[in-house]
Design an enzyme around this catalytic site. Structure first.
Site, PDB file in Angstrom:
ATOM      1  CG  ASP A   1      -6.201  -2.444   3.570  1.00  0.00           C
ATOM      2  OD1 ASP A   1      -5.150  -2.112   4.141  1.00  0.00           O
ATOM      3  OD2 ASP A   1      -6.812  -1.707   2.772  1.00  0.00           O
ATOM      4  N   GLY A   2      -4.733  -3.777   6.736  1.00  0.00           N
ATOM      5  CA  GLY A   2      -4.568  -3.078   8.012  1.00  0.00           C
ATOM      6  C   GLY A   2      -3.799  -3.907   9.017  1.00  0.00           C
TER       7      GLY A   2
ATOM      8  N   GLY B   1      -0.695   2.239   9.685  1.00  0.00           N
ATOM      9  CA  GLY B   1       0.025   2.065  10.946  1.00  0.00           C
ATOM     10  C   GLY B   1      -0.817   1.700  12.149  1.00  0.00           C
TER      11      GLY B   1
ATOM     12  CB  SER C   1      -0.883   0.012   1.248  1.00  0.00           C
ATOM     13  OG  SER C   1      -1.374   1.323   1.454  1.00  0.00           O
TER      14      SER C   1
ATOM     15  CG  ASP D   1      -5.018   2.523   0.986  1.00  0.00           C
ATOM     16  OD1 ASP D   1      -6.038   1.820   0.922  1.00  0.00           O
ATOM     17  OD2 ASP D   1      -3.934   2.120   1.459  1.00  0.00           O
TER      18      ASP D   1
ATOM     19  CG  MET E   1     -11.641  -2.380   5.571  1.00  0.00           C
ATOM     20  SD  MET E   1     -10.160  -2.048   4.600  1.00  0.00           S
ATOM     21  CE  MET E   1      -9.154  -1.084   5.750  1.00  0.00           C
TER      22      MET E   1
ATOM     23  CG  MET F   1     -11.027   3.612   2.237  1.00  0.00           C
ATOM     24  SD  MET F   1      -9.505   3.701   3.195  1.00  0.00           S
ATOM     25  CE  MET F   1      -8.327   3.734   1.869  1.00  0.00           C
TER      26      MET F   1
ATOM     27  CG  MET G   1      -8.057   7.546   2.485  1.00  0.00           C
ATOM     28  SD  MET G   1      -7.106   7.737   3.980  1.00  0.00           S
ATOM     29  CE  MET G   1      -6.448   6.090   4.175  1.00  0.00           C
TER      30      MET G   1
ATOM     31  N   GLY H   1      -8.805   4.679   7.122  1.00  0.00           N
ATOM     32  CA  GLY H   1      -8.524   6.094   7.283  1.00  0.00           C
ATOM     33  C   GLY H   1      -7.058   6.388   7.523  1.00  0.00           C
ATOM     34  CG  PHE H   2      -5.670   7.497  10.134  1.00  0.00           C
ATOM     35  CD1 PHE H   2      -5.116   8.735   9.837  1.00  0.00           C
ATOM     36  CD2 PHE H   2      -6.990   7.435  10.572  1.00  0.00           C
ATOM     37  CE1 PHE H   2      -5.866   9.898   9.989  1.00  0.00           C
ATOM     38  CE2 PHE H   2      -7.747   8.597  10.720  1.00  0.00           C
ATOM     39  CZ  PHE H   2      -7.185   9.828  10.431  1.00  0.00           C
TER      40      PHE H   2
ATOM     41  N   GLY I   1       1.143  -1.858   4.276  1.00  0.00           N
ATOM     42  CA  GLY I   1       1.650  -0.495   4.174  1.00  0.00           C
ATOM     43  C   GLY I   1       2.895  -0.300   5.001  1.00  0.00           C
ATOM     44  CB  SER I   2       3.309   0.623   8.588  1.00  0.00           C
ATOM     45  OG  SER I   2       2.206   1.457   8.552  1.00  0.00           O
TER      46      SER I   2
ATOM     47  CG  HIS J   1      -9.294   0.391  -0.142  1.00  0.00           C
ATOM     48  ND1 HIS J   1      -8.680   0.250   1.091  1.00  0.00           N
ATOM     49  CD2 HIS J   1     -10.625   0.377   0.104  1.00  0.00           C
ATOM     50  CE1 HIS J   1      -9.600   0.175   2.031  1.00  0.00           C
ATOM     51  NE2 HIS J   1     -10.787   0.265   1.464  1.00  0.00           N
TER      52      HIS J   1
ATOM     53  CG  HIS K   1      -4.010  -1.566  -1.402  1.00  0.00           C
ATOM     54  ND1 HIS K   1      -5.152  -2.284  -1.671  1.00  0.00           N
ATOM     55  CD2 HIS K   1      -4.332  -0.717  -0.398  1.00  0.00           C
ATOM     56  CE1 HIS K   1      -6.125  -1.886  -0.859  1.00  0.00           C
ATOM     57  NE2 HIS K   1      -5.657  -0.928  -0.069  1.00  0.00           N
TER      58      HIS K   1
HETATM   59  C1  DX5 Z   1      -6.236   1.936   5.793  1.00  0.00           C
HETATM   60  C2  DX5 Z   1      -5.799   1.602   4.390  1.00  0.00           C
HETATM   61  C3  DX5 Z   1      -4.702   0.625   4.329  1.00  0.00           C
HETATM   62  C4  DX5 Z   1      -3.420   1.066   4.955  1.00  0.00           C
HETATM   63  C5  DX5 Z   1      -2.772  -0.116   5.575  1.00  0.00           C
HETATM   64  O1  DX5 Z   1      -7.225   2.885   5.746  1.00  0.00           O
HETATM   65  O2  DX5 Z   1      -6.897   1.064   3.668  1.00  0.00           O
HETATM   66  O3  DX5 Z   1      -4.470   0.139   3.010  1.00  0.00           O
HETATM   67  O4  DX5 Z   1      -2.530   1.655   4.060  1.00  0.00           O
HETATM   68  O5  DX5 Z   1      -1.667   0.338   6.249  1.00  0.00           O
HETATM   69  P1  DX5 Z   1      -0.899  -0.527   7.336  1.00  0.00           P
HETATM   70  O6  DX5 Z   1      -0.360  -1.740   6.628  1.00  0.00           O
HETATM   71  O7  DX5 Z   1       0.153   0.410   7.796  1.00  0.00           O
HETATM   72  O8  DX5 Z   1      -1.883  -0.902   8.407  1.00  0.00           O
HETATM   73 ZN    ZN Z   2      -6.503  -0.018   1.652  1.00  0.00          ZN
END
Ligand code: DX5
Ligand code: ZN
Length: 227
Positions: free
Chosen positions: A180-181, A150, A15, A41, A142, A74, A43, A147-148, A202-203, A72, A39
């Protein structure tokens, strides 16, 4: 259009939300060898309390990656933007079931030639997505509230992942199950054992000193869990 590949195959989907937005092309190229899907994201500051990126960034990244772009959305009104994503180079778009109008969104995405995913937040029951399983390519469950990046993995969602995988297999539906997350070396095997096959990360990739090595080690952990 980039092909998604066979349904049910293990896939790592980095991501870019966690990457340096000032150097996205470099980040994408750096992890390409361990990227099955990229991926993206999106928002809107309405469906989620944060704003990220949209079609122009998809368009700018397209020349730097030959991978499947897994967008994705959102967004409260994803239907207004499906065409823009398609034109920008998206291969698949995932909309949230919570925004409603799911039947029309699926039809609109199909008409545009997009692969279509349906997402559910951690507290949205399986019953909300169940009626659409025969009409989608991907189910995104999810493992954090969107939304965020990490945030911590919500293990309770695994019950829903198991339920989804059981129903999909029972009805022989070729639908990918994505999580995801909070996915990393520890949680990827948990999600895979529950029945997920697409891992958004992501992180645990981009916040590490060696993103490519991190992606490789997460893939290894997930592969071991598949047996
Ligand atoms: C959250 C996103 C994710 C996010 C995952 O709102 O949909 O795709 O980037 O990030 P990590 O892997 O850091 O939880
Ligand atoms: Zn996502």
């Amino acid at each position: 259009m980039v092909e998604a590949g066979p349904a049910g195959a293990l896939r790592v989907a980095p991501s870019i939300l966690a990457a340096d937005f000032g150097a996205l092309a470099t980040a994408v190229e750096q992890i390409d060898a361990e990227t099955d899907w990229l991926h993206v994201d999106v928002m809107d500051g309405h469906f989620v309390p944060n704003v990220s990126i949209g079609p122009p960034v998809v368009k700018s990244l397209r020349p730097y990656s030959g991978r499947f772009f897994d967008c994705h959305l959102m967004m409260s009104e994803p239907g207004r933007y499906l065409e823009a994503f398609k034109e920008s180079g998206a291969d698949g778009c995932t909309v949230h079931v919570e925004v409603g109008g799911t039947k029309n969104l699926i039809a609109d995405a199909r008409a545009l030639g997009l692969r279509i995913g349906l997402a559910a937040n951690p507290d949205t029951p399986f019953e909300r997505v169940a009626p659409f399983l025969g009409d989608i390519d991907l189910l995104l469950l999810m493992t954090v509230f969107p939304g965020f990046g990490g945030q911590s993995f919500i293990g309770d969602v695994m019950d829903k992942v198991k339920l989804a995988r059981t129903e999909l297999d029972r009805d022989s539906l070729g639908v990918d199950v994505e999580v995801d997350g909070g996915i990393d070396e520890r949680t990827a095997p948990i999600a895979v054992r529950a029945g997920a096959n697409v891992l958004v990360v992501g992180s645990a990739i981009f916040s590490r000193p060696d993103p490519l090595g991190a992606a490789r080690s997460i893939r290894g952990a997930a592969q071991s869990a598949r047996g």
